[in-house]
Design an enzyme around this catalytic site. Structure first.
Site, PDB file in Angstrom:
ATOM      1  N   SER A 572     -30.137 -74.656  15.424  1.00 47.69           N
ATOM      2  CA  SER A 572     -30.455 -74.980  16.811  1.00 47.69           C
ATOM      3  C   SER A 572     -29.303 -75.785  17.409  1.00 47.69           C
ATOM      4  CB  SER A 572     -31.790 -75.724  16.879  1.00 47.69           C
ATOM      5  OG  SER A 572     -32.276 -75.741  18.204  1.00 47.69           O
ATOM      6  N   ASP A 658     -37.207 -65.989  20.254  1.00 50.80           N
ATOM      7  CA  ASP A 658     -36.908 -67.409  20.402  1.00 50.80           C
ATOM      8  C   ASP A 658     -36.795 -67.745  21.887  1.00 50.80           C
ATOM      9  OD1 ASP A 658     -35.960 -70.016  20.288  1.00 50.80           O
ATOM     10  OD2 ASP A 658     -34.546 -69.609  18.667  1.00 50.80           O
ATOM     11  N   HIS A 693     -38.465 -69.496  17.546  1.00 51.48           N
ATOM     12  CA  HIS A 693     -37.453 -70.495  17.207  1.00 51.48           C
ATOM     13  C   HIS A 693     -37.603 -71.005  15.777  1.00 51.48           C
ATOM     14  CE1 HIS A 693     -34.294 -73.268  18.298  1.00 51.48           C
ATOM     15  NE2 HIS A 693     -35.001 -74.304  17.907  1.00 51.48           N
TER      16      HIS A 693
END
Length: 720
Positions: A572, A658, A693
């Site tokens: 991320s 995501d 995600h």
């Protein structure tokens, strides 16, 4: 048939801001519904599968190791709430957990029941021991997940009387949930159903109303709704809406459950609204109006019989407001409920301690704070004379993480807490408030021949280019010889998130192969206080990247590892770190693993229509409005700084659904690298075609994913 590396076509698209034009050749990959885009992602998957086929046996071994060390049929330590003990179960062969409860024996029963034992009739093996009379399975996520390739449980909220359950599920990975209700007395589902909500749900104290949130088109939680049980969702009342796109909205209640609370916050400013829970249809009122650059939180306490608000804020060191020096690491103040601005400082600001949270109980407070890059916990009694003396709990390990566990009751004689380290499996304790005794309720079971004494952990320090000392956490098997060893260096460094010590069953498969695991606590995180965060965001963001490079260089210079044995890992915002480091110092690494990486930040932050962009401006700066921010972000954006030079091997992993870091960012990054870089290092892109995600769902699929990544790490560090 041999699959060749996919070469994405170039479709030049000019983007001009502040007089600067950037030609983006791969923006066409953003068209998620375009069959050509899907075909390209599937071609990348096929290439990755081919190139990693030789690791299949190793992946199988690592998966088996994770599975063999995990007690698959297990349960959490029961937590008392009202007349019930609540706990979760996992069952061998089942991907998801079960949420359960059993009755409390008596009002004075605070010792969690022993739920171990053989299965009873009518239940799956290990799901309901015979010595647990009247066990209720409140929710079986395995049943909820049937027919879906992805499943995530969002809300799981029980009314205070214990009769009703509100829960929400996501079966796409896009974090849009469906909220449902169940009568726990009969086991029947209620007809109420609300679609496309955010994760949480909060009951009012009358058990007749539930508050929930929805998100806008950018996935920003922006609206709070009130639902009256038994009425259609079309009749739900909009309680609060935040129009400013730089603010998100949260909802919950105080620990006492006396007050419902709406939280409104940006990255640097916050505001709280409260309402007595017994009056759910009343009007919320602002506790303290938002002041730009000031954050605060509110907890309800009863001190000498009077309702008080405990307000934690980073306003003035002298009290609420903006005059004078700012309480960067936060202070704690006490104020009357009817006059929150009339504050008395309880805990003053300290430069060396970051105050993180305070929990109020009927007769004590619990303080959570951070000192010297470690979490701390202190108990603060509340007596007839008000606040007593607080006492910090002490632990022997050099590195550890401690915090409160589930403590739903307002008045209870025990405090549930959790403790772990890199070499200590998670432990659940009850702290006896009257005696100070720590009662071990459970230690995470690790099957097989695991022995914590075979591993060591310690703190080391790297020195950044500006002289700042960067803490490193290191864990390794004792029998790994000194000298250049296979090493995995992990980093994150954003949002004031702290990468605290924690045990991992899966990580044992790396440690036992002689791999040294290191966490670089780089600036942008919160390990060393708020200043650590402030010096790794917006126009100081590059400190995050150079700190990580300094950590890698330190490990090499001290002889712990060498470039051919070193792999970097981040996900991320930590994936942004990976992309930046790949450009800054590719020669230091043999491999880089980037999970759902934020590697095209400037494109994303320039587009307010993308999910969460406007909220992110306080973190990264606003390149639309500020030429300096634009120039600074462009100077470090991984995608825009790909060069014709040798890079280490790179494995990028993303998910098609995501909503936080769109799949297109790593897809564009890998395409640009493949078309530009020199040398013969391998570039791999793996896209989960039905996940969000957090990646794949279900514990077995997550173990397979961990095995996939770890096998690649073993290969790249030379530990194989």
């Amino acid at each position: 048939m041999t699959v060749t590396p996919p070469i994405a076509k170039k479709v030049p698209l000019e983007r001009t801001h502040h007089g600067d034009t950037f030609v983006d050749n791969y923006e066409w990959l953003r068209a998620k519904e375009d069959p050509e885009v899907i075909a390209h992602l599937e071609a990348e998957n096929a290439y990755t599968e081919q190139q990693t086929a030789g690791l299949e046996e190793l992946r199988g071994k690592i998966f088996d190791e994770i599975k063999s060390r995990t007690q698959e049929t297990d349960l959490s330590v029961p937590t008392r709430m009202g007349d019930w003990w609540y706990y979760s179960r996992t069952i061998e062969g089942k991907s998801y957990g079960l949420q359960c409860r059993c009755p409390v024996a008596s009002p004075d029963d605070w010792t969690p029941p022993d739920l171990s034992g053989p299965a009873s009739d009518g239940h799956s093996a290990g799901s309901a021991p015979a010595k647990v009379p009247n066990e209720q399975i409140l929710l079986d996520s395995n049943l909820e997940a049937e027919g879906h390739s992805f499943f995530s449980l969002g809300a799981f909220s029980i009314s205070q009387d214990g009769n009703l359950l509100a829960y929400s599920t996501d079966t796409e990975g896009d974090e849009r949930y469906t909220l449902r209700f169940k009568d726990l007395r009969t086991g029947e589902m209620l007809p109420d159903e609300i679609e496309k909500v955010s994760t949480g749900a909060t009951w009012s104290i009358d058990h007749g109303h539930v508050f929930y949130q929805t998100v806008d088109e950018s996935w920003r939680p922006d609206t709070v709704w009130r639902h009256r049980l038994g009425t259609p969702s079309s009749d739900d009342v909009k309680v609060f809406h935040e129009p400013d796109e730089s603010y998100w909205v949260g909802f919950g209640s105080t620990r006492s459950e006396k007050y419902l609370m709406i939280w409104v916050g940006s990255k640097i400013t916050s505001e709280c609204l409260v309402l007595e829970s017994e009056n759910p249809e009343g009007e919320f009122r602002v506790v303290l109006p938002r002041v730009a650059g000031v954050e605060y939180s509110v907890e309800h306490a009863v001190v000498k019989g009077e309702d008080r608000f405990l307000i934690q804020h980073n306003g003035s060191v002298n009290g609420w407001g903006t005059e004078g020096e700012k309480a960067e690491n936060f202070l704690l103040a006490d104020a009357p409920v009817d006059d929150p601005s009339n504050q008395t400082i309880l805990i003053p600001h300290r430069d060396d301690v970051r105050l993180e949270d305070v929990d109020a109980f009927a007769d004590h407070l619990v303080l959570n704070y951070r000192r010297e890059a470690l979490t701390r916990l202190a108990i603060w009694p509340l007596g007839a004379d008000g606040y007593g003396e607080y006492r910090e709990l002490e632990f022997e390990e050099e590195l550890f993480a401690v915090g409160t566990g589930s403590n739903p009751e307002w008045k209870q004689p025990l405090l549930r807490m959790v403790y772990t380290s890199f070499i200590t499996p998670g432990q659940v304790y009850d702290y006896d408030l009257s005696t100070g005794e720590l009662l071990l309720r459970k230690s995470q079971p690790i099957l097989g021949d695991f022995d914590a004494n075979n591993y060591v952990q310690h703190r080391d320090w790297a020195v950044a280019s500006d002289g700042t000392r960067i803490p490193l956490s290191i864990v390794v098997r004792k029998d790994v010889p000194q000298g250049p060893a296979p090493t995995l260096l992990y980093g994150y460094g954003s949002y004031e998130a702290s990468m605290d010590p924690g045990f991992s069953v899966a990580r044992l498969s790396l440690l036992d192969r002689g791999i040294v695991f290191v966490v670089a606590h780089v600036r942008g995180g919160g390990e060393m206080g708020r200043h650590w965060y402030e010096n790794g965001k917006t126009l100081t963001k590059k400190n995050t990247f150079t700190d990580f490079v300094a950590a890698a260089q330190h490990l090499i210079d001290t002889g712990r590892t060498s470039p051919k044995h070193l792999v970097a890992d981040g996900g991320s915002a930590g994936g942004l770190l990976m992309g930046a480091v790949a450009n800054l110092a590719p020669e230091l690494f043999n491999g880089i693993l980037a999970n759902v990486p934020f590697v095209d930040p400037l494109t994303s932050i320039l587009d307010p229509s993308l999910p969460l962009t406007v909220i992110e401006w306080d973190e990264w700066g606003n390149p639309l409005a500020d030429r300096e921010v634009y120039k600074y972000m462009k100077s470090y954006s991984p995608y825009e700084n790909v060069e014709a030079k040798d890079y280490p091997s790179i494995l990028a992993i993303t998910s098609i659904n995501d909503t936080r870091v769109l799949y297109v960012e790593p897809a564009k990054w890998v395409a640009a690298l493949r078309a530009t870089k020199t040398g013969d290092s391998e570039l791999l892109l793996k896209t989960e075609m039905s996940a969000g995600h957090g990646g794949v769902s279900g514990r077995y699929e997550k173990w397979k994913e961990a095995a996939f990544e770890y096998a690649w790490i073993v290969q790249q560090t030379g530990a194989a």
